[in-house]
Motif scaffolding. Structure first.
Motif, PDB file in Angstrom:
ATOM      1  N   ALA A  78       0.820  -1.211   0.000  1.00 53.58           N
ATOM      2  CA  ALA A  78       0.000   0.000   0.000  1.00 53.58           C
ATOM      3  C   ALA A  78       0.853   1.261   0.000  1.00 53.58           C
ATOM      4  O   ALA A  78       0.394   2.327  -0.378  1.00 53.58           O
ATOM      5  CB  ALA A  78      -0.926   0.007   1.218  1.00 53.58           C
ATOM      6  N   ARG A  79       2.120   1.153   0.416  1.00 51.85           N
ATOM      7  CA  ARG A  79       3.020   2.305   0.483  1.00 51.85           C
ATOM      8  C   ARG A  79       4.188   2.217  -0.501  1.00 51.85           C
ATOM      9  O   ARG A  79       5.033   3.094  -0.528  1.00 51.85           O
ATOM     10  CB  ARG A  79       3.605   2.431   1.892  1.00 51.85           C
ATOM     11  N   ASP A  80       4.253   1.173  -1.283  1.00 54.67           N
ATOM     12  CA  ASP A  80       5.400   0.940  -2.150  1.00 54.67           C
ATOM     13  C   ASP A  80       5.150   1.509  -3.553  1.00 54.67           C
ATOM     14  O   ASP A  80       4.291   1.016  -4.281  1.00 54.67           O
ATOM     15  CB  ASP A  80       5.687  -0.556  -2.244  1.00 54.67           C
ATOM     16  N   PRO A  81       5.907   2.556  -3.964  1.00 52.19           N
ATOM     17  CA  PRO A  81       5.698   3.122  -5.300  1.00 52.19           C
ATOM     18  C   PRO A  81       6.093   2.172  -6.428  1.00 52.19           C
ATOM     19  O   PRO A  81       5.699   2.380  -7.568  1.00 52.19           O
ATOM     20  CB  PRO A  81       6.563   4.381  -5.298  1.00 52.19           C
ATOM     21  N   ASN A  82       6.862   1.126  -6.128  1.00 46.83           N
ATOM     22  CA  ASN A  82       7.204   0.142  -7.149  1.00 46.83           C
ATOM     23  C   ASN A  82       6.028  -0.780  -7.453  1.00 46.83           C
ATOM     24  O   ASN A  82       5.988  -1.408  -8.504  1.00 46.83           O
ATOM     25  CB  ASN A  82       8.409  -0.686  -6.718  1.00 46.83           C
ATOM     26  N   VAL A  83       5.094  -0.884  -6.526  1.00 47.77           N
ATOM     27  CA  VAL A  83       3.920  -1.725  -6.710  1.00 47.77           C
ATOM     28  C   VAL A  83       2.751  -0.911  -7.249  1.00 47.77           C
ATOM     29  O   VAL A  83       2.011  -1.364  -8.108  1.00 47.77           O
ATOM     30  CB  VAL A  83       3.522  -2.408  -5.379  1.00 47.77           C
ATOM     31  N   ASN A  84       2.593   0.313  -6.743  1.00 52.41           N
ATOM     32  CA  ASN A  84       1.462   1.144  -7.120  1.00 52.41           C
ATOM     33  C   ASN A  84       1.958   2.474  -7.656  1.00 52.41           C
ATOM     34  O   ASN A  84       2.578   3.247  -6.929  1.00 52.41           O
ATOM     35  CB  ASN A  84       0.564   1.355  -5.907  1.00 52.41           C
ATOM     36  N   MET A  85       1.655   2.764  -8.900  1.00 52.55           N
ATOM     37  CA  MET A  85       2.166   3.966  -9.558  1.00 52.55           C
ATOM     38  C   MET A  85       1.578   5.254  -9.000  1.00 52.55           C
ATOM     39  O   MET A  85       2.095   6.331  -9.258  1.00 52.55           O
ATOM     40  CB  MET A  85       1.905   3.896 -11.055  1.00 52.55           C
ATOM     41  N   ILE A 134      -2.357   3.811  -0.339  1.00 53.68           N
ATOM     42  CA  ILE A 134      -3.675   3.482  -0.871  1.00 53.68           C
ATOM     43  C   ILE A 134      -4.233   2.322  -0.065  1.00 53.68           C
ATOM     44  O   ILE A 134      -3.604   1.272   0.041  1.00 53.68           O
ATOM     45  CB  ILE A 134      -3.609   3.126  -2.365  1.00 53.68           C
ATOM     46  N   GLN A 135      -5.403   2.528   0.536  1.00 57.83           N
ATOM     47  CA  GLN A 135      -6.080   1.490   1.310  1.00 57.83           C
ATOM     48  C   GLN A 135      -7.420   1.221   0.639  1.00 57.83           C
ATOM     49  O   GLN A 135      -8.371   1.963   0.838  1.00 57.83           O
ATOM     50  CB  GLN A 135      -6.291   1.936   2.752  1.00 57.83           C
ATOM     51  N   GLY A 136      -7.478   0.198  -0.155  1.00 56.31           N
ATOM     52  CA  GLY A 136      -8.696  -0.118  -0.899  1.00 56.31           C
ATOM     53  C   GLY A 136      -8.967   0.971  -1.927  1.00 56.31           C
ATOM     54  O   GLY A 136      -8.183   1.193  -2.836  1.00 56.31           O
ATOM     55  N   SER A 137     -10.092   1.670  -1.759  1.00 60.46           N
ATOM     56  CA  SER A 137     -10.425   2.756  -2.670  1.00 60.46           C
ATOM     57  C   SER A 137     -10.189   4.125  -2.025  1.00 60.46           C
ATOM     58  O   SER A 137     -10.671   5.123  -2.521  1.00 60.46           O
ATOM     59  CB  SER A 137     -11.896   2.639  -3.110  1.00 60.46           C
ATOM     60  N   ARG A 138      -9.451   4.147  -0.924  1.00 61.55           N
ATOM     61  CA  ARG A 138      -9.133   5.404  -0.245  1.00 61.55           C
ATOM     62  C   ARG A 138      -7.688   5.783  -0.486  1.00 61.55           C
ATOM     63  O   ARG A 138      -6.791   4.964  -0.380  1.00 61.55           O
ATOM     64  CB  ARG A 138      -9.302   5.249   1.278  1.00 61.55           C
ATOM     65  N   LEU A 139      -7.497   7.057  -0.790  1.00 59.77           N
ATOM     66  CA  LEU A 139      -6.143   7.585  -0.948  1.00 59.77           C
ATOM     67  C   LEU A 139      -5.773   8.300   0.351  1.00 59.77           C
ATOM     68  O   LEU A 139      -6.478   9.203   0.789  1.00 59.77           O
ATOM     69  CB  LEU A 139      -6.094   8.588  -2.105  1.00 59.77           C
TER      70      LEU A 139
END
Length: 144
Positions: A78-85, A134-139
């Motif tokens: 949820a905090r990793d920019p390599n996983v989530n752009m 990102i937690q589910g659909s919450r930023l």
């Protein structure tokens, strides 16, 4: 076939296996096997060859494990920019609703869709924010 040749052949076989696995750990074991080959070439006894191979292989594996190329613990996706752009991207929030306990929420447009946005431990003012998690659909955001 000499004993040192057997050690060297085993080291070569382990290097070939390492090429299929994609990790460097088997390469470190092959260094230990090469150390056993050197001990055999120097006419050391069988027990000395085995101990040399074991010590060098273990030390090399531990050194790799503790280096920057070794195993790394699991990161929070949820905090990793390599996983989530979206981590690290900015967005604009026009107004906040206080939820109590220092927690603020809002709805804002981001990437063509409406998202729930949450701000924690900071008073919410309209403006630019950076996505932290990102937690589910919450930023989860923080001020720029």
């Amino acid at each position: 076939m000499n004993t040192w040749m057997v050690w060297a052949t085993l080291a070569g076989a382990v290097v070939i296996l390492e090429l299929f696995s994609g990790t460097f750990y088997l390469l470190m074991i092959s260094f230990g096997l090469l150390a056993g080959a050197v001990a055999a070439f120097l006419s050391a006894g069988t027990s000395v060859q085995l101990v040399t191979a074991a010590i060098v292989g273990t030390v090399a594996t531990l050194a790799l494990h503790n280096s920057q190329y070794g195993w790394k613990g699991n990161k929070d996706a949820a905090r990793d920019p390599n996983v989530n752009m979206d981590i690290g991207q900015t967005l604009t929030v026009s107004q906040w609703q206080e939820q109590g306990g220092g927690r603020y929420t809002s709805r804002t447009m981001y990437r063509g869709a409406m998202w729930d946005v949450e701000l924690q431990h900071v008073s919410g003012y309209p403006g630019e924010y950076v996505i932290q998690e990102i937690q589910g659909s919450r930023l989860i955001v923080r001020p720029v």
